[in-house]
Design a protein around this motif. Structure first.
Motif, PDB file in Angstrom:
ATOM      1  N   TYR A  83      -1.959 -51.723  98.324  1.00 31.65           N
ATOM      2  CA  TYR A  83      -1.909 -51.712  96.829  1.00 31.65           C
ATOM      3  C   TYR A  83      -0.647 -51.701  96.094  1.00 31.65           C
ATOM      4  N   THR A  87      -2.446 -54.564  92.720  1.00 32.51           N
ATOM      5  CA  THR A  87      -2.775 -53.425  91.804  1.00 32.51           C
ATOM      6  C   THR A  87      -4.249 -53.049  91.851  1.00 32.51           C
ATOM      7  N   PRO A  88      -4.645 -51.937  92.448  1.00 31.41           N
ATOM      8  CA  PRO A  88      -6.065 -51.708  92.371  1.00 31.41           C
ATOM      9  C   PRO A  88      -6.678 -51.444  91.210  1.00 31.41           C
ATOM     10  N   HIS A  89      -7.729 -51.960  90.841  1.00 35.27           N
ATOM     11  CA  HIS A  89      -8.457 -51.738  89.523  1.00 35.27           C
ATOM     12  C   HIS A  89      -9.926 -50.986  90.032  1.00 35.27           C
ATOM     13  N   ASN A  92     -12.276 -52.277  86.080  1.00 37.59           N
ATOM     14  CA  ASN A  92     -11.351 -53.097  85.114  1.00 37.59           C
ATOM     15  C   ASN A  92     -10.282 -52.452  84.702  1.00 37.59           C
ATOM     16  N   GLN A  93      -9.802 -51.289  85.078  1.00 37.44           N
ATOM     17  CA  GLN A  93      -8.659 -50.542  84.751  1.00 37.44           C
ATOM     18  C   GLN A  93      -7.699 -50.384  85.789  1.00 37.44           C
ATOM     19  N   PRO A  94      -6.335 -50.592  85.656  1.00 38.51           N
ATOM     20  CA  PRO A  94      -5.363 -50.321  86.839  1.00 38.51           C
ATOM     21  C   PRO A  94      -5.301 -48.920  87.104  1.00 38.51           C
ATOM     22  N   TYR A  96      -3.544 -45.906  89.801  1.00 35.48           N
ATOM     23  CA  TYR A  96      -2.050 -45.718  90.677  1.00 35.48           C
ATOM     24  C   TYR A  96      -2.384 -44.905  91.821  1.00 35.48           C
ATOM     25  N   GLY A 174     -10.861 -60.362  91.732  1.00 36.08           N
ATOM     26  CA  GLY A 174     -10.320 -59.181  92.167  1.00 36.08           C
ATOM     27  C   GLY A 174      -9.914 -59.316  93.189  1.00 36.08           C
ATOM     28  N   ASP A 196     -12.724 -53.406  95.213  1.00 32.55           N
ATOM     29  CA  ASP A 196     -13.901 -52.611  94.243  1.00 32.55           C
ATOM     30  C   ASP A 196     -14.863 -53.153  94.398  1.00 32.55           C
TER      31      ASP A 196
END
Length: 501
Positions: A83, A87-89, A92-94, A96, A174, A196
């Motif tokens: 990751y 970037t993991p979502h 639809n939101q990044p 951390y 994705g 996801d």
């Protein structure tokens, strides 16, 4: 270091040190930040599943954070490394992810009950691939619609669809973590796992019923009951993008027996509807499909790409250029075959174009020929060299450029529509009127297999279906009897069939 009071479901007054430092020492507990407000435990657990067993979770609803504990530190390291590149979502939101300072999560089980129930359910699904029963889980646990894994069936596959083409198309929605491809009931199928479940949902909505290429290769997409794929090898049949270190295997089927059993269950539940009306395909998917088509090449257009295949693990006692010409000729017009002088269990095969070599590779890699599982890969050679004039290479190299037996010479030939994976049932044509069922049964039994069933076409006695007891026997029969002279200047034509008798 600030200390923060964590409230799991409002009243778990455990003190957790705030995990503010970015790259702490590795730990099997991960700290996840910036979660969207309405995210469920299931969605957070799904982030970790591709990397290994998830053993605990603690959601800090008010803080939009969570702690996720994996069974091993190694799994956590793989996850963080993956990751950090992708970037993991969630929704639809990044979000951390970093290592936590905690080496394990101690949560008050009575208070963290819902999370525990979800975990149990997910582990139960993973362990048995069975429907969840007997757990008190709210509906936001793993219903099939929330699986990050899609099951993809491809109808009307006149052109090859490779693992890379699928990756290219589905990545638009994705991060694709894993893909397994296989042939079942004579159909090319794939399991594809997103990071996801929401991406899986979006890909299914956008692509189900779409054609990858113009008027063919229709995608039929469903959620799989599996929530995690276990990929053992990285090769052209399966790939785990999170584990570049996996071996390539040796052409053995890469399907886990548990997964295979799950497919059997799943397939029987699936009714594939008739042709779906093409959906308004979003630009991203259309672009991906166009790019894929450009790379694979359409008929009549000389497809770029490599025309030479390397075939290995051949039975060197039995194999001949002629037998390779016949088998590979089912998927394209073989121009030249060279069995390697110093390594007679390997051969180079030059097809007419890159499209045909892809097709032959996707259908024949991992099949059995003369009792051995053959490996088919693209060679780095651009052409197959013929031996110099007057040089005898013991008949190991053969030029088939002018062969009258090419199946795909005529543009628009019917043969383009009848390309199927190797199957136990063979399609026979060009049978003269004087030849009876008994003659054909005897002829095919003489290739060393057992004839299980036979049926002439009702409308046309020149054609028949004949079923051997295994795919391997059918491959052998096709090699031995395609173009066999049945007398009255009729040469038998043999192909693999998609029907069964």
């Amino acid at each position: 270091m600030s200390s923060m009071v964590v409230t799991a479901n409002g009243n778990d007054n455990k003190k957790f040190k705030g995990d503010d430092k970015m790259d702490g020492a590795p730990s099997r507990v991960l700290h996840i930040r910036k979660l969207p407000g309405e995210v469920t435990e299931t969605e957070v657990i799904a982030l970790g599943l591709p990397f290994g067993k998830v053993t605990n979770i603690l959601m800090l609803k008010g803080k939009n954070q969570a702690f996720l504990e994996l069974a091993t530190e190694e799994a956590a390291i793989t996850m963080v490394n993956y990751y950090s590149a992708v970037t993991p979502h969630l929704r639809n939101q990044p979000i951390y992810i970093q290592y936590s300072n905690h080496k394990e999560l101690k949560t008050d089980n009575t208070l963290n009950q819902r999370a525990q129930a979800v975990l149990q359910a997910v582990t139960a699904v993973q362990a048995s691939n069975a429907p969840i029963s007997g757990t008190t889980v709210s509906e936001s646990a793993v219903t099939p619609a929330q699986s990050p894994v899609l099951r993809i069936i491809i109808d009307n596959m006149y052109y090859p669809v490779t693992l890379d083409v699928l990756h290219q198309i589905f990545s638009k929605f994705g991060a694709v973590l894993k893909i397994i491809t296989f042939t079942k009931n004579n159909q090319f199928q794939a399991l594809l796992q997103f990071g996801d479940p929401v991406n899986a949902q979006q890909a299914k909505q956008a692509l189900d019923g779409q054609n990858i290429y113009n008027a063919c290769c229709t995608l039929r997409i469903d959620f799989s009951k599996l929530v995690n794929l276990n990929v053992k090898y990285n090769n052209d049949k399966s790939r785990d993008y999170t584990r570049p270190d996996l071996p390539s295997g040796d052409g053995q089927p890469t399907l886990d027996p548990a997964i295979a059993a799950a497919f059997a269950k799943e397939t029987s539940l699936l009714a594939v509807p008739g042709a779906l009306s093409p959906l308004a395909i979003p630009n991203a998917a259309a672009a991906a499909a166009a790019a894929a088509a450009g790379r694979v090449g359409m008929p009549g257009v000389s497809a770029g790409g490599n025309t030479v295949l390397l075939v290995s693990n051949l039975n060197e006692e039995m194999v001949t250029p002629q037998s390779l010409f016949t088998l590979f000729g089912v998927y394209g017009d073989v121009q030249r075959v060279k069995i390697l002088y110093n390594k007679k269990d390997s051969a180079l095969i030059q097809m007419a174009d890159g499209n045909q070599s892809q097709l032959a590779m996707s259908h024949l890699n991992g099949q059995k020929m003369y009792g051995k599982i053959i490996r088919v890969t693209l060679s780095k050679h651009q052409t197959v060299q013929l031996p110099r004039e007057g040089l005898d290479d013991q008949g190991l190299t053969k030029d088939f450029g002018n062969s009258p037996l090419h199946r795909f010479k005529k543009p628009g030939s019917k043969n383009f529509q009848n390309i199927f994976p190797p199957s136990a049932t063979l399609h026979l044509s060009n049978i003269p009127p004087s030849v009876a069922e008994e003659d054909l049964r005897t002829l095919f039994a003489n290739t060393g297999g057992t004839v299980k069933a036979f049926k002439f076409f009702q409308r046309d006695h020149k054609m028949a279906l004949l079923q051997m007891s295994t795919v391997e026997e059918a491959i052998q029969a096709l090699i031995d009897l395609h173009n066999y002279n049945l007398g009255e200047s009729h040469h038998l034509r043999v192909s693999f069939s998609k029907s069964t008798i």
